[in-house]
Write an enzyme that holds these catalytic residues in place. Structure first.
Site, PDB file in Angstrom:
ATOM      1  N   SER A   1       7.066  -1.486   2.698  1.00 33.27           N
ATOM      2  CA  SER A   1       6.542  -0.548   1.761  1.00 33.27           C
ATOM      3  C   SER A   1       5.551   0.206   2.664  1.00 33.27           C
ATOM      4  O   SER A   1       4.744  -0.155   3.517  1.00 33.27           O
ATOM      5  CB  SER A   1       5.582  -1.035   0.606  1.00 33.27           C
ATOM      6  OG  SER A   1       5.106  -0.232   0.040  1.00 33.27           O
TER       7      SER A   1
ATOM      8  N   GLU B   1       2.893   1.373   1.587  1.00 33.14           N
ATOM      9  CA  GLU B   1       1.620   0.825   1.221  1.00 33.14           C
ATOM     10  C   GLU B   1       0.938   0.091   2.211  1.00 33.14           C
ATOM     11  O   GLU B   1      -0.370   0.120   2.100  1.00 33.14           O
ATOM     12  CB  GLU B   1       1.690   0.225  -0.245  1.00 33.14           C
ATOM     13  CG  GLU B   1       2.106   0.954  -1.299  1.00 33.14           C
ATOM     14  CD  GLU B   1       0.698   2.004  -2.026  1.00 33.14           C
ATOM     15  OE1 GLU B   1      -0.469   1.564  -1.521  1.00 33.14           O
ATOM     16  OE2 GLU B   1       0.797   3.067  -2.454  1.00 33.14           O
TER      17      GLU B   1
ATOM     18  N   TYR C   1      -1.027  -5.913  -3.279  1.00 32.69           N
ATOM     19  CA  TYR C   1       0.316  -5.737  -2.928  1.00 32.69           C
ATOM     20  C   TYR C   1       0.657  -5.367  -1.569  1.00 32.69           C
ATOM     21  O   TYR C   1       1.723  -5.826  -1.037  1.00 32.69           O
ATOM     22  CB  TYR C   1       0.994  -4.308  -3.965  1.00 32.69           C
ATOM     23  CG  TYR C   1       2.422  -4.049  -3.668  1.00 32.69           C
ATOM     24  CD1 TYR C   1       3.506  -4.677  -4.129  1.00 32.69           C
ATOM     25  CD2 TYR C   1       2.508  -2.833  -2.936  1.00 32.69           C
ATOM     26  CE1 TYR C   1       4.833  -4.351  -3.956  1.00 32.69           C
ATOM     27  CE2 TYR C   1       3.806  -2.183  -2.658  1.00 32.69           C
ATOM     28  CZ  TYR C   1       4.773  -2.845  -3.033  1.00 32.69           C
ATOM     29  OH  TYR C   1       5.994  -2.598  -2.814  1.00 32.69           O
TER      30      TYR C   1
END
Length: 348
Positions: A131, A133, A154
């Site tokens: 990801s 992120e 996460y």
């Protein structure tokens, strides 16, 4: 013989599109679903065929990334050619509230799958859904060489899975790839994710079923693409001659506020009348700006997205208006007809 693919997270946005895509390519597709007392397969209902029928090429298996035994049994019994690990607790804001569960599914879940593949029946190609992120507070644009600076449980869990994938590739010779995907959306996006929350609220407001839309940080900047295109990139990565890690994105960045304004304007609504801020939707640690430098994927995969920010917004608004029983504005539908005249996925 058909290739076999195993997808974790098959009932999610990406998993459902990937299943459709692989079926269109002639694959036999297997998906892992969690056992529940209610059906949670709405995104794949249009491709599901009773397994007793001879033409059925989609099989579902009960399992969970938090538990090793069923993962091992499924991999052993199916003996897939390709595994796509898309399963996750994927909501970033929620990961602050349930960090242990997020870590167990996202980080340790990848460990369970990679270890199962290492002990498996044959060489299996593995795709790990990494990801954007993971980049967190790193200065944009972000590429494969940008240092990671994760800002949520996460993101930390995804980063663990990323490095583990690389370690199993380098240590055991497994064909294992990380797809570092930037935000990708569609009408199948979960209703609590910000883009879908916005477009669904617009449809509900126009239908007279909702009075306000509550959001958090409107200044966050993201690189938004169209999910069906991104699952094609996943598949292409596992067809490469040599395993590698690639950033996938559009190279454009826009704020949440821009998405709100453009979507409300497209629907003919005044955002100031309906949009309100609720502090509970702010993250403890925010990621301010993500923008992909996907030049490597463009070169290696010949991947270049057809759908960018404004087209994506129109597609999603039209789909949610249709779902609410309203007449869609139509520009999003027209974009799909022109850009994808032979699209392989079902109409949402």
């Amino acid at each position: 013989m058909s290739k076999k693919a195993l997808i974790t997270g098959i009932t999610g946005q990406d998993g459902s599109y990937l299943a459709e895509y692989l079926l269109s390519k002639g694959y036999e597709v297997h998906g892992i679903v969690r056992r529940a007392s209610t059906f949670n397969t709405a995104r794949i209902d249009q491709i599901y065929i009773d397994p007793h029928e001879e033409r059925a090429r989609l099989r579902l298996h009960y399992g969970d990334l938090s538990e090793s035994e069923t993962i091992n049994n499924i991999v052993y019994n199916i003996c897939p050619d390709e595994v796509y690990n898309l399963g996750a607790q994927s909501h970033v804001r929620v990961s602050f509230e349930i960090p242990e569960y997020t870590t167990n599914v996202v980080a340790t879940g990848a460990t369970r799958m990679l270890e199962s593949i290492r002990r498996s029946c044959k060489p299996i190609r593995f795709y790990q859904a990494s990801s954007s992120e993971m980049f967190g507070s790193a200065a944009p644009p972000q590429s494969e060489t940008t240092p990671f600076q994760p800002r949520s449980p996460y993101a930390c869990s995804k980063l663990y899975a990323y490095w583990l994938t690389r370690n199993y590739r380098e240590g055991y010779g497994i064909f294992a790839c990380n797809g570092i995907l930037f935000n990708h959306e569609s009408p199948r996006r979960g209703e609590t994710f910000v883009t879908r929350k916005i477009t669904r609220a617009i449809a509900a407001i126009k239908a007279g079923k909702q009075d306000a839309l509550y959001l958090g940080n409107l200044n966050a900047r993201r690189d938004w693409g169209y999910a069906p295109e991104y699952v094609e990139a996943m598949h292409r990565m596992l067809q490469m001659d040599q395993a590698d890690d690639l950033v996938i994105g559009t190279g454009e960045t826009h704020t949440v506020e821009e998405f709100v304004r453009e979507a409300f304007d497209y629907a003919g609504l005044d955002q100031d009348k309906y949009v309100k801020i609720d502090p509970k939707y702010f993250r403890p640690t925010e990621v301010e700006a993500l923008i992909a430098d996907a030049s490597k994927a463009k070169k290696v995969l010949k991947f270049e997205p057809k759908i960018k920010f404004r087209e994506l917004m129109k597609i999603m608004v039209d789909a949610d208006m249709r779902a609410a029983g309203l007449e869609p504005i139509g520009e999003g539908d027209e974009i799909l007809r022109k850009r994808f005249p032979q699209r392989w996925w079902a109409v949402d």
